[in-house]
Design a protein around this motif. Structure first.
Motif, PDB file in Angstrom:
ATOM      1  N   LEU A   1      72.887 -31.909 -13.925  1.00 53.28           N
ATOM      2  CA  LEU A   1      71.841 -32.676 -13.553  1.00 53.28           C
ATOM      3  C   LEU A   1      71.202 -33.714 -14.719  1.00 53.28           C
ATOM      4  N   LEU A   2      71.617 -32.982 -15.990  1.00 49.39           N
ATOM      5  CA  LEU A   2      71.170 -34.000 -16.982  1.00 49.39           C
ATOM      6  C   LEU A   2      72.014 -34.997 -17.080  1.00 49.39           C
ATOM      7  N   LEU A   3      73.414 -34.892 -16.814  1.00 49.17           N
ATOM      8  CA  LEU A   3      74.547 -35.924 -16.921  1.00 49.17           C
ATOM      9  C   LEU A   3      74.322 -37.161 -15.727  1.00 49.17           C
ATOM     10  N   GLY A   4      73.488 -36.618 -14.662  1.00 56.14           N
ATOM     11  CA  GLY A   4      73.500 -37.258 -13.250  1.00 56.14           C
ATOM     12  C   GLY A   4      75.037 -37.267 -12.334  1.00 56.14           C
ATOM     13  N   ALA A   5      75.723 -35.947 -12.752  1.00 55.01           N
ATOM     14  CA  ALA A   5      76.812 -35.712 -11.912  1.00 55.01           C
ATOM     15  C   ALA A   5      76.385 -34.931 -10.678  1.00 55.01           C
ATOM     16  N   GLU A   6      76.132 -35.501  -9.697  1.00 56.84           N
ATOM     17  CA  GLU A   6      75.594 -35.120  -8.433  1.00 56.84           C
ATOM     18  C   GLU A   6      76.730 -33.960  -7.841  1.00 56.84           C
ATOM     19  N   THR A   7      77.960 -34.378  -7.853  1.00 56.12           N
ATOM     20  CA  THR A   7      79.063 -33.414  -7.407  1.00 56.12           C
ATOM     21  C   THR A   7      78.939 -32.200  -7.984  1.00 56.12           C
TER      22      THR A   7
ATOM     23  N   LEU B   1      56.030 -25.511  -7.568  1.00 55.32           N
ATOM     24  CA  LEU B   1      54.916 -26.365  -7.894  1.00 55.32           C
ATOM     25  C   LEU B   1      55.563 -27.700  -8.249  1.00 55.32           C
ATOM     26  N   ILE B   2      56.544 -27.917  -9.004  1.00 51.06           N
ATOM     27  CA  ILE B   2      57.191 -29.130  -9.603  1.00 51.06           C
ATOM     28  C   ILE B   2      57.921 -29.814  -8.348  1.00 51.06           C
ATOM     29  N   ILE B   3      58.380 -29.081  -7.456  1.00 49.98           N
ATOM     30  CA  ILE B   3      59.097 -29.655  -6.129  1.00 49.98           C
ATOM     31  C   ILE B   3      57.774 -30.333  -5.437  1.00 49.98           C
ATOM     32  N   ALA B   4      56.599 -29.419  -5.196  1.00 48.85           N
ATOM     33  CA  ALA B   4      55.740 -30.043  -4.511  1.00 48.85           C
ATOM     34  C   ALA B   4      55.072 -31.298  -5.147  1.00 48.85           C
ATOM     35  N   ILE B   5      54.925 -31.197  -6.401  1.00 49.34           N
ATOM     36  CA  ILE B   5      54.713 -32.692  -7.103  1.00 49.34           C
ATOM     37  C   ILE B   5      55.482 -33.862  -6.679  1.00 49.34           C
ATOM     38  N   ASP B   6      56.752 -33.496  -6.674  1.00 55.51           N
ATOM     39  CA  ASP B   6      57.651 -34.410  -6.229  1.00 55.51           C
ATOM     40  C   ASP B   6      57.470 -35.093  -4.804  1.00 55.51           C
ATOM     41  N   VAL B   7      57.426 -34.110  -4.123  1.00 54.80           N
ATOM     42  CA  VAL B   7      57.064 -34.219  -2.468  1.00 54.80           C
ATOM     43  C   VAL B   7      55.587 -35.203  -2.432  1.00 54.80           C
ATOM     44  N   ALA B   8      54.853 -34.822  -3.091  1.00 54.68           N
ATOM     45  CA  ALA B   8      53.243 -35.677  -3.108  1.00 54.68           C
ATOM     46  C   ALA B   8      53.321 -36.888  -3.940  1.00 54.68           C
ATOM     47  N   GLU B   9      54.566 -37.332  -4.483  1.00 54.81           N
ATOM     48  CA  GLU B   9      54.980 -38.525  -5.344  1.00 54.81           C
ATOM     49  C   GLU B   9      53.861 -38.665  -6.242  1.00 54.81           C
ATOM     50  N   MET B  10      53.523 -37.814  -7.014  1.00 54.72           N
ATOM     51  CA  MET B  10      52.609 -37.554  -8.106  1.00 54.72           C
ATOM     52  C   MET B  10      53.458 -37.854  -9.554  1.00 54.72           C
TER      53      MET B  10
ATOM     54  N   PRO C   1      59.468 -35.278 -17.485  1.00 54.30           N
ATOM     55  CA  PRO C   1      60.679 -35.777 -17.676  1.00 54.30           C
ATOM     56  C   PRO C   1      61.997 -34.656 -17.220  1.00 54.30           C
ATOM     57  N   ALA C   2      62.998 -35.114 -16.912  1.00 51.76           N
ATOM     58  CA  ALA C   2      64.174 -34.286 -16.283  1.00 51.76           C
ATOM     59  C   ALA C   2      63.719 -33.320 -15.326  1.00 51.76           C
ATOM     60  N   THR C   3      63.117 -33.713 -14.206  1.00 55.05           N
ATOM     61  CA  THR C   3      62.423 -32.911 -13.355  1.00 55.05           C
ATOM     62  C   THR C   3      63.422 -31.976 -12.734  1.00 55.05           C
ATOM     63  N   ASP C   4      64.452 -32.427 -12.220  1.00 54.62           N
ATOM     64  CA  ASP C   4      65.572 -31.678 -11.511  1.00 54.62           C
ATOM     65  C   ASP C   4      65.984 -30.805 -12.443  1.00 54.62           C
TER      66      ASP C   4
END
Length: 229
Positions: free
Chosen positions: A44-50, A185-194, A198-201
């Protein structure tokens, strides 16, 4: 004529007999879990989705395997595997997958509530969680898609009750429930587009992984205490 032993063997809270595996199976499984967490967080930190898509689905099955090896309650295994179901569905960005994943987590929370059983919690804890729930819903509600508002509110209520009741088990489980709540709660903040931290995921997965681990360890510790007593 029904046998009492038959009913006992079918009980979801009946302990699982420890699996006889060669070597220190429990520590090995926990080491694999730690490795999967590190791969997931690093990806997640490196952006390696796989790497994230490979490591994330391994986390809860490993905790479920550890529970089984340690002879933990069957319902705890179910709760962890329902978390795995939620993990897998939330890998998709589709709204239907989000709802199914949230439903899988919700059933897992019900399993946890059954495992917690009866017992008192600190008097201040219930009102604190109630205030946090109301404040979160008030802040998130305007930003949530209309079709997700009611499901998210229902899920948030169930999750908050689970986090509150986890204190019945002990400090480990109480901390695990709180971390699980913050993660979602952080996921819900993301869904609500608030605005996002940093480094949410990274923080979502770190808090979630540690939350599930502490819930499992707390419940296993209480289970061992009850069996030895």
């Amino acid at each position: 004529m029904n046998s009492p032993d038959l009913h006992a063997s079918m009980s979801p809270t009946r302990p699982i007999r420890p699996t006889r595996l060669p070597g220190p199976a429990g520590p090995v499984i926990l080491a694999l879990f730690a490795a999967a967490v590190l791969v997931d967080l690093g990806s997640l930190l490196l952006g390696a989705e796989t790497g994230h898509r490979i490591a994330k689905p391994l986390l809860m099955p490993l905790l479920a395997a550890y529970t089984a090896v340690r002879g933990g309650p069957r319902l705890l295994v179910c709760a962890l595997l329902l978390g795995w179901g939620g993990d897998v569905f939330l890998l998709s960005d589709a709204d239907w997958a989000f709802l199914v994943g949230m439903g899988s987590f919700a059933v897992g929370h019900v399993c946890y509530l059954v495992l917690f059983g009866r017992g008192g919690t600190p008097r201040w804890l219930g009102p604190l969680y109630a205030v946090l729930l109301v404040a979160a819903l008030v802040l998130l509600w305007p930003g949530l898609p209309a079709e997700l508002r009611v499901p998210v509110a229902a899920y948030a209520t169930l999750l908050t009750v689970m986090a509150w009741r986890a204190a019945v088990v002990g400090p480990l489980a109480a901390a695990g429930g709180a971390l699980f709540l913050v993660s979602d709660l952080i996921i819900a903040i993301d869904v609500a587009e608030m605005p996002q931290p940093p480094a949410t995921d990274f923080w979502i997965m770190f808090l979630y992984s540690m939350g599930q681990l502490l819930l499992m360890l707390g419940l296993l510790a209480r289970h061992r205490t009850r069996r030895s007593g």
